[in-house]
Design an enzyme around this catalytic site. Structure first.
Site, PDB file in Angstrom:
ATOM      1  N   PHE A  37      -1.676  -1.191  -3.960  1.00 42.66           N
ATOM      2  CA  PHE A  37      -2.710  -0.210  -3.645  1.00 42.66           C
ATOM      3  C   PHE A  37      -2.106   1.191  -3.782  1.00 42.66           C
ATOM      4  CE2 PHE A  37      -5.089  -3.079  -0.329  1.00 42.66           C
ATOM      5  CZ  PHE A  37      -5.505  -3.911  -1.345  1.00 42.66           C
ATOM      6  N   GLY A  78       4.040  -0.188  -1.250  1.00 44.73           N
ATOM      7  CA  GLY A  78       3.931  -0.758  -2.587  1.00 44.73           C
ATOM      8  C   GLY A  78       5.116  -0.382  -3.446  1.00 44.73           C
ATOM      9  N   TYR A 125       0.854  -1.193   0.000  1.00 42.90           N
ATOM     10  CA  TYR A 125       0.000   0.000   0.000  1.00 42.90           C
ATOM     11  C   TYR A 125       0.892   1.246   0.000  1.00 42.90           C
ATOM     12  CZ  TYR A 125      -4.250   2.676   1.390  1.00 42.90           C
ATOM     13  OH  TYR A 125      -5.321   3.536   1.448  1.00 42.90           O
ATOM     14  N   CYS A 126       0.681   2.129  -0.973  1.00 43.19           N
ATOM     15  CA  CYS A 126       1.377   3.418  -1.055  1.00 43.19           C
ATOM     16  C   CYS A 126       2.896   3.198  -1.059  1.00 43.19           C
ATOM     17  CB  CYS A 126       0.924   4.327   0.089  1.00 43.19           C
ATOM     18  SG  CYS A 126       1.505   6.038  -0.048  1.00 43.19           S
ATOM     19  N   VAL A 127       3.625   3.831  -0.133  1.00 38.67           N
ATOM     20  CA  VAL A 127       5.084   3.724  -0.142  1.00 38.67           C
ATOM     21  C   VAL A 127       5.542   2.288   0.079  1.00 38.67           C
ATOM     22  CG1 VAL A 127       5.246   4.294   2.317  1.00 38.67           C
ATOM     23  CG2 VAL A 127       7.210   4.659   0.853  1.00 38.67           C
TER      24      VAL A 127
END
Length: 614
Positions: free
Chosen positions: A375, A350, A346-348
């Site tokens: 994500f 990811g 998710y985000c960073v």
């Protein structure tokens, strides 16, 4: 409108606000209400004196200072604003001419008695901040907010028209102009907000006293409060999915959740949430929990809970987080005796997962990961959106200065940065509600999570800003390395599911899309309605938003959207169908699939202690 009519309306325009103001001073207060107003004023005085004493202690070094500007952010911002050509004669002449025309248009909607000439005045500009009818009932408030909206339009247009600056400076100027006009809204000042005046009169000043209490409390803690701080408790009404912490390092805890189905997918799922925030964004209240939902779909779920940075993490770099992801993957494989795991970043996290996959591919260990879901994650930062306005040499020096004492960046500064990207929604809306109207704090789990900040290791944070955001090295094969292994995203053959939010202001969909050009395995792209958080946390039962699926061969986000199919509701069922399509083999939910049973040694119950550390 004739000049004498305009004069009469102009006089009437101020009549009602002056009546309201008369009620706010002792000469205009009814005799029986003087004591209540005096009590409110005494409360505000006592609050202010207490706050002043606390600040004196802060200046004496007895408490952490949060009211100063150690990074000189205001100085940087002032430099941006000065670039606006507001002092040019032709600009001022246009402002004056447009202002006079607006005044005549607005005042023409009212009679000489100051009342609307018709059922409801038709004002030229609309904005949801001024949707309440009280902004239109009196000509004074109508004129104030209409003039503000006109000036806001002109300032933003000036920011777009400045010549002789590079694109990055232009983006900074636009951001500064928008932030400036948002801050100067008449809704943010008591004497120009009819709702605030009315509430103060109705409560005999108690709303102002309560608002001051909220304001001073936030100034003391250095952070805007969005929700009732006593409304939520981790493990009680947030992060309640049953599970155990089965592994722990100085950087993370690994949580395994207990199965709720008789059979589960043979391949487990490891979720890497961003360490910029707490992991329970994916485990809010039970009806919103992605983790609980995934468990109910027959998935063995593991989640990494990152430790908020402290003085012991001063030397941490990106390499440490990549090693941590590999360590978590290997730990799950060994614990369950499986060859591979599914992953979510998710985000960073990811972004880091992509680097991890590249490292594993280079080492010949790509088969440890059966699939990767991203994500709202970016790997190519060329179109990274408004966060890039904070990335230049001057501001990187600011970040270093903020972090130099303890070796980590206080999470409150990062939270403020994210809130500024949606200032009207996440800052000024609450300034009005909390400070001016004196509203009670709501109980809203998502906003509670938003304010539950984490600290960031200074070395890693600077590395992230410079090498990824500024220099965009992650998409250059072998320009970066981790743990001695060069990173080349084009080596990644792992099947990937890439989710983006259509209204995402932190990881814009166009930026997330770019990962499609760098991976080489089977790729599925999905565009979800809403933004960075609500676009992800959208359970099927809520029946909210929508998502778009499109042709895999699309060359751009625009081409994808042009050929996409819209489906109402949550995208979670689409994802679980994709995950089962990677490997549908199932096994009984017993043995090591049930953490903490039959002699299984665990650290503690979920959600663990790292997420609770402040």
């Amino acid at each position: 409108m004739r000049d004498d009519d305009l004069t009469n309306t102009f006089d009437a325009m101020f009549a009602e606000p002056l009546k309201l103001w008369d009620q706010l001073v002792p000469s205009g207060v009814k005799q029986g209400e003087l004591g209540e107003w005096a009590a409110a004023l005494q409360t505000m005085q006592a609050l202010w004196l207490e706050f002043a004493q606390d600040q004196a202690a802060t200046l004496a070094g007895k408490a952490p200072a949060m009211l100063t500007d150690p990074g000189n952010w205001l100085g940087i911002y002032e430099g941006w604003v000065r670039a606006l050509p507001l002092t040019r004669p032709e600009v001022q002449q246009k402002l004056w001419a447009d202002g006079m025309a607006l005044w005549q248009t607005v005042l023409g909607q009212y009679g000489i008695d100051g009342k609307p000439a018709g059922e409801a005045p038709e004002l030229p500009r609309k904005d949801r901040r001024f949707a309440d009818p009280k902004w239109r009932e009196q000509p004074f408030f109508a004129l104030v907010h209409q003039t503000y909206l006109m000036l806001a339009e002109q300032v933003l247009a000036l920011a777009d028209s400045v010549e002789g600056v590079d694109p990055h400076q232009q983006d900074q100027l636009r951001f500064a102009a928008r932030t400036l006009v948002e801050a100067l809204s008449p809704a943010h000042f008591p004497v120009t907000n009819p709702l605030v005046l009315e509430r103060a009169i109705a409560t005999k000043g108690q709303s102002l006293a309560k608002g001051m209490q909220h304001l001073l409390a936030d100034l003391k803690k250095g952070q805007l409060t969005h929700v009732d701080p006593q409304a939520f408790r981790l493990g009680e009404n947030l992060a309640t999915t049953p599970g155990k912490v089965v592994y722990q390092t100085p950087l993370f805890q690994l949580i395994q959740y207990s199965p709720t189905t008789d059979k589960v997918l043979e391949t487990p799922l490891v979720i890497f949430p961003p360490w910029i925030n707490r992991f329970y964004i994916l485990d809010l209240s039970p009806e919103k929990s992605f983790i609980r939902w995934a468990v109910e779909q027959g998935v063995t779920v593991f989640v990494v809970s990152w430790k908020s940075a402290d003085e012991t993490m001063v030397d941490l770099t990106w390499d440490d987080y990549i090693r941590a992801q590999i360590e978590a993957i290997d730990t799950v494989r060994e614990r369950l005796g499986v060859k591979a795991v599914h992953t979510i970043g998710y985000c960073v996290a990811g972004t880091t997962l992509a680097a991890t996959l590249a490292v594993l591919a280079r080492r010949g260990e790509a088969d440890k990961v059966k699939s990767a879901t991203f994500f709202t994650a970016q790997v190519d930062f060329e179109q990274a959106g408004e966060l890039k306005v904070f990335i230049d040499d001057q501001q990187l020096q600011v970040v270093e200065k903020l972090a130099e004492e303890h070796g980590y960046l206080d999470g409150r500064y990062m939270a403020t940065t994210f809130n500024l990207l949606r200032g009207n929604d996440l800052i000024w809306n609450y300034v009005v509600k909390n400070y001016l109207l004196g509203d009670d704090y709501p109980a809203f789990d998502l906003l509670h999570w938003n304010g539950d900040v984490t600290n960031l290791p200074a070395k890693w944070h600077r590395q992230y800003l410079t090498e990824l955001y500024r220099d965009n090295k992650l998409v250059v094969p072998d320009a970066l390395s981790a743990d001695g292994t060069p990173i080349d995203l084009t080596r990644i053959q792992t099947p990937a599911y890439i989710q983006a939010g259509r209204e995402d202001h932190i990881a814009p969909a166009a930026s997330v899309w770019q990962i499609m050009h760098h991976l080489r395995g089977e790729r599925t792209f999905l565009l979800a309605g809403s933004g960075h958080i609500a676009g992800v946390v959208n359970p099927p039962a809520a029946k909210k938003y929508q998502y778009w699926t499109g042709p895999a061969e699309a060359e751009s986000l625009a081409e994808f959207i042009a050929g996409a199919t819209e489906t109402p509701g949550s995208w979670w069922p689409h994802w679980i169908a994709w995950l089962r399509g990677q490997d549908s083999a199932e096994v009984p939910a017993k043995g090591k699939r049930v953490p903490g049973e039959k002699g299984d040694k665990v650290v503690e119950d979920a959600p663990g202690s790292y997420v609770k550390a402040r």
